[in-house]
Design an enzyme around this catalytic site. Structure first.
Site, PDB file in Angstrom:
ATOM      1  N   ASP A   1       2.065  -5.704   8.389  1.00 55.21           N
ATOM      2  CA  ASP A   1       0.886  -4.856   8.279  1.00 55.21           C
ATOM      3  C   ASP A   1      -0.322  -5.785   8.159  1.00 55.21           C
ATOM      4  O   ASP A   1      -0.454  -6.527   7.178  1.00 55.21           O
ATOM      5  CB  ASP A   1       1.006  -3.953   7.049  1.00 55.21           C
ATOM      6  CG  ASP A   1      -0.174  -2.994   6.891  1.00 55.21           C
ATOM      7  OD1 ASP A   1      -1.285  -3.338   7.336  1.00 55.21           O
ATOM      8  OD2 ASP A   1       0.010  -1.913   6.309  1.00 55.21           O
TER       9      ASP A   1
ATOM     10  N   PHE B   1       0.859  -1.174   0.000  1.00 58.91           N
ATOM     11  CA  PHE B   1       0.000   0.000   0.000  1.00 58.91           C
ATOM     12  C   PHE B   1       0.902   1.233   0.000  1.00 58.91           C
ATOM     13  O   PHE B   1       1.901   1.275   0.722  1.00 58.91           O
ATOM     14  CB  PHE B   1      -0.890  -0.010   1.248  1.00 58.91           C
ATOM     15  CG  PHE B   1      -1.915   1.073   1.282  1.00 58.91           C
ATOM     16  CD1 PHE B   1      -3.043   1.013   0.485  1.00 58.91           C
ATOM     17  CD2 PHE B   1      -1.764   2.170   2.121  1.00 58.91           C
ATOM     18  CE1 PHE B   1      -3.993   2.019   0.510  1.00 58.91           C
ATOM     19  CE2 PHE B   1      -2.706   3.187   2.156  1.00 58.91           C
ATOM     20  CZ  PHE B   1      -3.824   3.111   1.345  1.00 58.91           C
TER      21      PHE B   1
ATOM     22  N   TYR C   1     -10.781  -0.158  11.425  1.00 59.66           N
ATOM     23  CA  TYR C   1     -12.020   0.290  10.793  1.00 59.66           C
ATOM     24  C   TYR C   1     -12.459  -0.594   9.642  1.00 59.66           C
ATOM     25  O   TYR C   1     -13.492  -0.342   9.026  1.00 59.66           O
ATOM     26  CB  TYR C   1     -11.916   1.746  10.328  1.00 59.66           C
ATOM     27  CG  TYR C   1     -10.682   2.084   9.521  1.00 59.66           C
ATOM     28  CD1 TYR C   1     -10.585   1.751   8.180  1.00 59.66           C
ATOM     29  CD2 TYR C   1      -9.620   2.766  10.108  1.00 59.66           C
ATOM     30  CE1 TYR C   1      -9.463   2.072   7.442  1.00 59.66           C
ATOM     31  CE2 TYR C   1      -8.490   3.093   9.382  1.00 59.66           C
ATOM     32  CZ  TYR C   1      -8.416   2.743   8.046  1.00 59.66           C
ATOM     33  OH  TYR C   1      -7.294   3.062   7.323  1.00 59.66           O
ATOM     34  N   LYS C   2     -11.705  -1.637   9.331  1.00 64.13           N
ATOM     35  CA  LYS C   2     -12.101  -2.557   8.269  1.00 64.13           C
ATOM     36  C   LYS C   2     -12.880  -3.723   8.887  1.00 64.13           C
ATOM     37  O   LYS C   2     -14.024  -3.578   9.286  1.00 64.13           O
ATOM     38  CB  LYS C   2     -10.878  -3.024   7.489  1.00 64.13           C
ATOM     39  CG  LYS C   2     -10.095  -1.886   6.814  1.00 64.13           C
ATOM     40  CD  LYS C   2      -8.942  -2.418   6.006  1.00 64.13           C
ATOM     41  CE  LYS C   2      -7.999  -1.328   5.527  1.00 64.13           C
ATOM     42  NZ  LYS C   2      -8.607  -0.375   4.603  1.00 64.13           N
TER      43      LYS C   2
ATOM     44  N   ARG D   1     -13.014  -4.507  -6.509  1.00 61.41           N
ATOM     45  CA  ARG D   1     -12.731  -5.220  -5.252  1.00 61.41           C
ATOM     46  C   ARG D   1     -14.037  -5.507  -4.518  1.00 61.41           C
ATOM     47  O   ARG D   1     -14.883  -4.626  -4.358  1.00 61.41           O
ATOM     48  CB  ARG D   1     -11.841  -4.394  -4.321  1.00 61.41           C
ATOM     49  CG  ARG D   1     -10.411  -4.279  -4.705  1.00 61.41           C
ATOM     50  CD  ARG D   1      -9.542  -3.840  -3.539  1.00 61.41           C
ATOM     51  NE  ARG D   1     -10.185  -2.856  -2.661  1.00 61.41           N
ATOM     52  CZ  ARG D   1      -9.662  -2.421  -1.524  1.00 61.41           C
ATOM     53  NH1 ARG D   1      -8.496  -2.891  -1.112  1.00 61.41           N
ATOM     54  NH2 ARG D   1     -10.287  -1.531  -0.783  1.00 61.41           N
TER      55      ARG D   1
END
Length: 394
Positions: free
Chosen positions: A195, A126, A220-221, A369
């Protein structure tokens, strides 16, 4: 009714996690973007209102002690710990993923010691992880070398200080081999930083069992903590007394209210704290984590694989041949909890899907996605998403 629709009904009837859906605020959309922002747990609004009206509004400053505000970063860290395979006392919650990544990576280089002046970073990472790694390398005098995760064992050497890797690739959903890569890095005398943003809350991680040194992740995912909810930092117990954070703050001081000019780090994972924690987001996250009561990560992983298998089956049955290409690995050992499909007009296709109540997301240049959050996504959702996708691609 199609064969896939009938199968979805049976799978939903047998789903042991189906009752968890009632613990989330959901409408008629098929929400397959929980790998970007998890759905709202029902308990959170009332808890946040209590924090604002009673704890802040009435108790005010007393809430740091009476409301448990001061100990929230460690307490909530211990709540996350079993979801990533860690014992208590090794996870601190606070700051953003980026800030925690900076702490972890610089801390890893400092732990590696003299003579080790190279950082390896996942070449497909990322973007922010790459930015942080480049800054950490400049700060520590290290050379930064991007390599693909599969190339890490062959790239390790006597100069390697730290290796930064993503457990799940954010674009493709590929799951990297955390156990073997961790073992290779540690055998070379370096430290590994993982990560976990796209794996925490979606699949077993096994931080303690696999000897991971440091790890970071967002909440938050798949952990459903809310937009911008605080991230977490894991520091293996055996490293904590030597962990030298590049961001020392009064919250990580051994005597935070002593207001001494000289810094003395606190014992344990607490030295990963920096400044005053964001209490509103912190306690919203704590309420959100209650949806995990009675849930095993193994059960979540089993449903995740079943959901993604079924989605791929439905896509193959419904979508015109050659219209999309799956870039997510088919093998279970190499798949996270998302499916990425490549198609030339992906951006426009996703806009149309969202307009019809199937919410995924788009990653440039050509990737659709779809994230599958087992606590609230069902098999009928999956069948509907694939059917609508096929209609839009026909």
């Amino acid at each position: 009714m199609s064969e896939q629709a009938r199968k979805a009904e049976k799978l939903d009837a047998d789903d042991e996690l189906a009752s968890k859906r009632a613990e989330f605020v959901l409408d008629d959309v098929v929400y397959l973007d929980g790998n970007s922002l998890g759905a709202l747990p029902v308990a959170v609004p009332g808890r946040v209102e209590d924090v604002v009206r009673r704890q802040w509004g009435e108790l005010r400053i007393r809430s740091w002690t009476e409301g448990g505000w001061w100990t929230a970063p460690e307490r909530i860290g211990d709540r996350i710990a079993p979801l990533v395979g860690a014992a208590a006392g090794q996870i601190i919650v606070g700051d953003s993923t980026s800030v925690n990544l900076f702490k972890a990576l610089v801390g890893a280089v400092r732990l590696a010691g003299a003579g080790r002046d190279e950082i390896l970073v996942d070449a497909t990472t990322f973007p922010t992880d790459g930015y942080i790694a480049e800054s950490a390398a400049r700060m520590t005098g290290c050379t930064l070398r991007p390599v693909r995760p599969s190339e890490v064992p062959g790239a390790l050497g006597d100069r390697t200080a730290a290796v930064l890797l993503n457990h799940v690739d954010y674009r493709t959903g590929r799951l990297h081999d955390l156990p073997s890569l961790t073992a290779a890095v540690r055998a070379a005398g370096a430290l590994v930083v993982w990560d976990l943003c796209h794996s925490a809350g979606a699949l077993p991680v096994g931080l303690d069992g696999h000897g991971v040194d440091l790890a970071v992740g967002c909440t938050y995912k798949y952990l459903n903590g809310g937009p911008g909810s605080p991230a977490f930092l894991y520091v293996r117990k055996g490293l904590q007394d030597r962990f030298d954070s590049p961001l020392p703050g009064w919250n990580s001081h051994a005597e935070p209210f002593g207001m001494r000019a000289e810094y003395e780090p606190a014992a344990g994972a607490v030295r990963g704290r920096v400044g005053t924690p964001d209490i509103l987001s912190m306690l919203a996250l704590e309420a959100a984590l209650e949806v995990w009561d009675g849930v095993s990560v193994d059960a979540v992983r089993a449903k995740s694989l079943a959901l993604t298998d079924f989605f791929l089956e439905c896509v193959e049955a419904y979508v015109p041949a050659g219209r999309v290409e799956c870039v997510t690995p088919r093998a279970h050992a190499e798949r996270g909890s998302q499916v990425a499909l490549r198609c030339p007009d992906a951006g426009e296709v996703m806009k149309r899907l969202i307009g019809r109540g199937v919410v995924g997301d788009f990653r440039r240049p050509d990737v659709l996605r779809f994230g599958f959050t087992p606590l609230y996504v069902g098999f009928a959702d999956v069948e509907r998403a694939a059917r609508v996708l096929a209609e839009e691609l026909a």
